[in-house]
Design an enzyme around this catalytic site. Sequence first.
Site, PDB file in Angstrom:
ATOM      1  N   HIS A 150      10.122 -33.673  43.547  1.00 24.89           N
ATOM      2  CA  HIS A 150      10.904 -33.154  42.422  1.00 24.89           C
ATOM      3  C   HIS A 150      12.402 -33.301  42.683  1.00 24.89           C
ATOM      4  CE1 HIS A 150       7.954 -31.649  39.631  1.00 24.89           C
ATOM      5  NE2 HIS A 150       7.333 -30.975  40.580  1.00 24.89           N
ATOM      6  N   CYS A 192       0.737 -29.512  38.511  1.00 31.44           N
ATOM      7  CA  CYS A 192       2.167 -29.227  38.524  1.00 31.44           C
ATOM      8  C   CYS A 192       2.513 -28.260  37.398  1.00 31.44           C
ATOM      9  CB  CYS A 192       2.957 -30.527  38.367  1.00 31.44           C
ATOM     10  SG  CYS A 192       4.739 -30.320  38.436  1.00 31.44           S
ATOM     11  N   HIS A 236       5.105 -32.718  47.474  1.00 30.51           N
ATOM     12  CA  HIS A 236       5.110 -32.621  46.014  1.00 30.51           C
ATOM     13  C   HIS A 236       6.453 -32.057  45.531  1.00 30.51           C
ATOM     14  CE1 HIS A 236       3.099 -31.679  42.044  1.00 30.51           C
ATOM     15  NE2 HIS A 236       4.150 -30.869  41.996  1.00 30.51           N
ATOM     16  N   GLU A 237       6.901 -30.959  46.151  1.00 29.25           N
ATOM     17  CA  GLU A 237       8.157 -30.332  45.736  1.00 29.25           C
ATOM     18  C   GLU A 237       9.361 -31.193  46.112  1.00 29.25           C
ATOM     19  OE1 GLU A 237       7.732 -28.160  43.636  1.00 29.25           O
ATOM     20  OE2 GLU A 237       5.687 -27.592  44.140  1.00 29.25           O
TER      21      GLU A 237
END
Length: 177
Positions: free
Chosen positions: A147, A101, A143-144
């Site tokens: 966030h 990351c 993954h994003e």
Amino acid sequence: MADILAVTQLGNPVLRDHAQPVANIWEPRIQSLIDDLMATVIEKNGVGIAAPQVGYSDRILVIASRPSIRYPAAPEMEPTAMINPKIIGKSDEMVADWEGCLSVPGIRGIVNRYQAIEVEYTSRDGHLEHRELTGFVARIFQHEYDHLEGIIFLDRVADSHSMMTEDEYQKRIVFQS
């Protein structure tokens, strides 16, 4: 012209906040932020980035998969901005693989992710899009998307013994591939 933005690092509270929906995609600040996210992810050798990673609590992410020093086997795709994205379906199959990351520099860990997902989002030109994402691109999205939910990949590493530095990852995993 797009700006290269500083990447927010682990410990900054914006990375743990739930990002806010974008109400007006045509707002100049939002369109400029998309340009800046696209420029920043390319400059930083990332394959994806989310607005909280540059200090903005907006539900925007960019997927920009392409081979790089950090991800030499990544598939090539056109960078894509996704506004107010949602996961609307997912496969039963999960796959464990390495992740890193930009907001947690120098660390890699193994994370389980869905092999395939169905997503919905608004494109930067206002169209509602539905796509099925698979493999590495599905991993980037998840993954994003995390966030936007205030989740860091380290929260999903099942076994802390799988974690290693970027240097060790490059020597032991990438070099041996």
